[in-house]
Design a protein around this motif. Structure first.
Motif, mmCIF file in Angstrom:
data_model
loop_
_atom_site.group_PDB
_atom_site.id
_atom_site.type_symbol
_atom_site.label_atom_id
_atom_site.label_comp_id
_atom_site.label_asym_id
_atom_site.label_seq_id
_atom_site.Cartn_x
_atom_site.Cartn_y
_atom_site.Cartn_z
ATOM 1 N N GLU A 113 42.157 -4.895 23.425
ATOM 2 C CA GLU A 113 41.139 -4.200 22.624
ATOM 3 C C GLU A 113 40.755 -4.986 21.386
ATOM 4 O O GLU A 113 40.169 -4.424 20.459
ATOM 5 N N LYS A 138 40.185 0.741 29.735
ATOM 6 C CA LYS A 138 41.564 1.117 29.432
ATOM 7 C C LYS A 138 41.620 2.082 28.255
ATOM 8 O O LYS A 138 42.380 3.049 28.269
ATOM 9 N N ARG A 139 40.813 1.812 27.243
ATOM 10 C CA ARG A 139 40.813 2.704 26.086
ATOM 11 C C ARG A 139 40.359 4.100 26.503
ATOM 12 O O ARG A 139 40.922 5.104 26.056
ATOM 13 N N ARG A 182 43.151 5.806 28.405
ATOM 14 C CA ARG A 182 44.203 6.230 27.474
ATOM 15 C C ARG A 182 43.787 7.490 26.727
ATOM 16 O O ARG A 182 44.590 8.403 26.511
ATOM 17 N N ASN A 183 42.521 7.550 26.323
ATOM 18 C CA ASN A 183 42.024 8.741 25.632
ATOM 19 C C ASN A 183 42.171 9.978 26.501
ATOM 20 O O ASN A 183 42.557 11.051 26.029
ATOM 21 N N MET A 240 44.319 10.421 28.946
ATOM 22 C CA MET A 240 45.732 10.752 29.088
ATOM 23 C C MET A 240 46.257 11.462 27.846
ATOM 24 O O MET A 240 47.004 12.447 27.943
ATOM 25 N N ILE A 241 45.851 10.986 26.694
ATOM 26 C CA ILE A 241 46.263 11.637 25.445
ATOM 27 C C ILE A 241 45.692 13.050 25.384
ATOM 28 O O ILE A 241 46.357 13.989 24.931
ATOM 29 N N GLU A 243 51.854 10.845 28.121
ATOM 30 C CA GLU A 243 52.199 9.582 27.476
ATOM 31 C C GLU A 243 51.353 8.470 28.102
ATOM 32 O O GLU A 243 51.473 8.192 29.297
ATOM 33 N N PRO A 244 50.492 7.815 27.327
ATOM 34 C CA PRO A 244 49.658 6.759 27.912
ATOM 35 C C PRO A 244 50.476 5.529 28.254
ATOM 36 O O PRO A 244 51.511 5.265 27.633
ATOM 37 N N PHE A 245 50.010 4.793 29.261
ATOM 38 C CA PHE A 245 50.653 3.535 29.612
ATOM 39 C C PHE A 245 50.377 2.496 28.522
ATOM 40 O O PHE A 245 49.392 2.591 27.791
ATOM 41 N N TYR A 252 48.998 -1.002 27.135
ATOM 42 C CA TYR A 252 47.719 -1.619 27.483
ATOM 43 C C TYR A 252 47.841 -2.631 28.618
ATOM 44 O O TYR A 252 46.892 -2.849 29.369
ATOM 45 N N TYR A 308 46.753 0.677 34.928
ATOM 46 C CA TYR A 308 45.337 0.672 34.552
ATOM 47 C C TYR A 308 44.510 -0.149 35.527
ATOM 48 O O TYR A 308 43.382 0.214 35.860
#
Length: 245
Positions: free
Chosen positions: A111, A200-201, A204-205, A207-208, A213-215, A217, A222
């Motif tokens: 990122e 990926k971001r 993750r968003n 999942m949050i 619990e996000p993986f 990066y 992913y």
């Protein structure tokens, strides 16, 4: 493919697939369509400068190896296996492989501005082209893993990606239309983020948001998720770098 058939059934057929662009209002569509108004184009300009900039112990630029126009369609084909690799990589991973092996320079961080800028520049070369995942049997188990991750419930809310993006796509959540999760526009400039971000971001968003619990990066999960999403979006038009709410 079983997962493509199941998705088509959920959506009423492949012809009913919609991109996030189609689910946006006219004002945001206009912003994306106008390169002078699309904020992601600032990252593209910086990415073009990086493409031509020499770096690392080899003192090479990306442009020294890759001729103008040679990147057309590349972003539409990832994730993919690379020569000598036993696992697939996404576009960001491929950029970093070139950086470490060819330029002999440190990899860009997840990122990071530089990585987003280069991925945006490369993604633009595939704008208007169909998503074309590789016909590579080695990707079959990777896509199957991605499908399981997409459909598996997780987090304190006990939700799956499919609960929103298959079962409730087209409905409203927080004033925005729930998209079908086709990755046609990444990296994207999200108004919520006020900057460019990778798939990926976004994952993750989500999942949050499910209170899971996000993986990390660099997690292979992913890549598996992206491989599945790109396969089911096969043939859809790339509109990267896109704008989204």
């Amino acid at each position: 493919m079983v997962f493509l058939a199941s998705f088509a059934a959920a959506q009423g057929g492949a012809e009913d697939r919609r991109s996030g662009y189609q689910d946006m209002g006219a004002a945001l569509q206009k912003m994306q369509d106008d390169d002078t108004a699309n904020p992601a184009m600032l990252f593209v300009q910086a990415g073009e400068a990086l493409w031509k900039q020499k770096a690392g112990a080899s003192d090479k630029a990306c442009a020294d190896c890759h001729a103008a126009g040679s990147m057309k369609g590349v972003a539409a084909r990832y994730p993919a296996f690379t020569p000598g690799s036993d696992r697939p990589v996404d576009l960001d991973g491929r950029i970093n492989l070139c950086r470490t092996t060819q330029q002999k320079a440190p990899a860009f961080g997840p990122e990071s501005q530089e990585l987003l800028q280069l991925s945006a520049y490369l993604a633009l070369q595939s704008r208007g082209l169909p998503i074309a995942p590789p016909d590579d049997a080695r990707l079959t188990p990777v896509r199957a893993e991605g499908e399981q991750l997409f459909k598996g419930r997780q987090g304190q809310l006990n939700l799956s990606c499919a609960d929103c993006h298959d079962d409730n796509a087209g409905k409203s959540l927080g004033g925005a239309t729930i998209p079908q999760a086709h990755p046609t526009g990444y990296p994207i400039y999200r108004l919520e983020w006020q900057t460019l971000g990778s798939l990926k971001r976004r994952l993750r968003n989500c999942m949050i948001g499910m209170r899971a619990e996000p993986f990390a990066y660099d997690a292979p999960e992913y890549v598996a998720l992206e491989a599945y999403l790109m396969q089911r979006a096969k043939g859809m038009t790339m509109d990267a770098p896109a704008v989204r709410p």
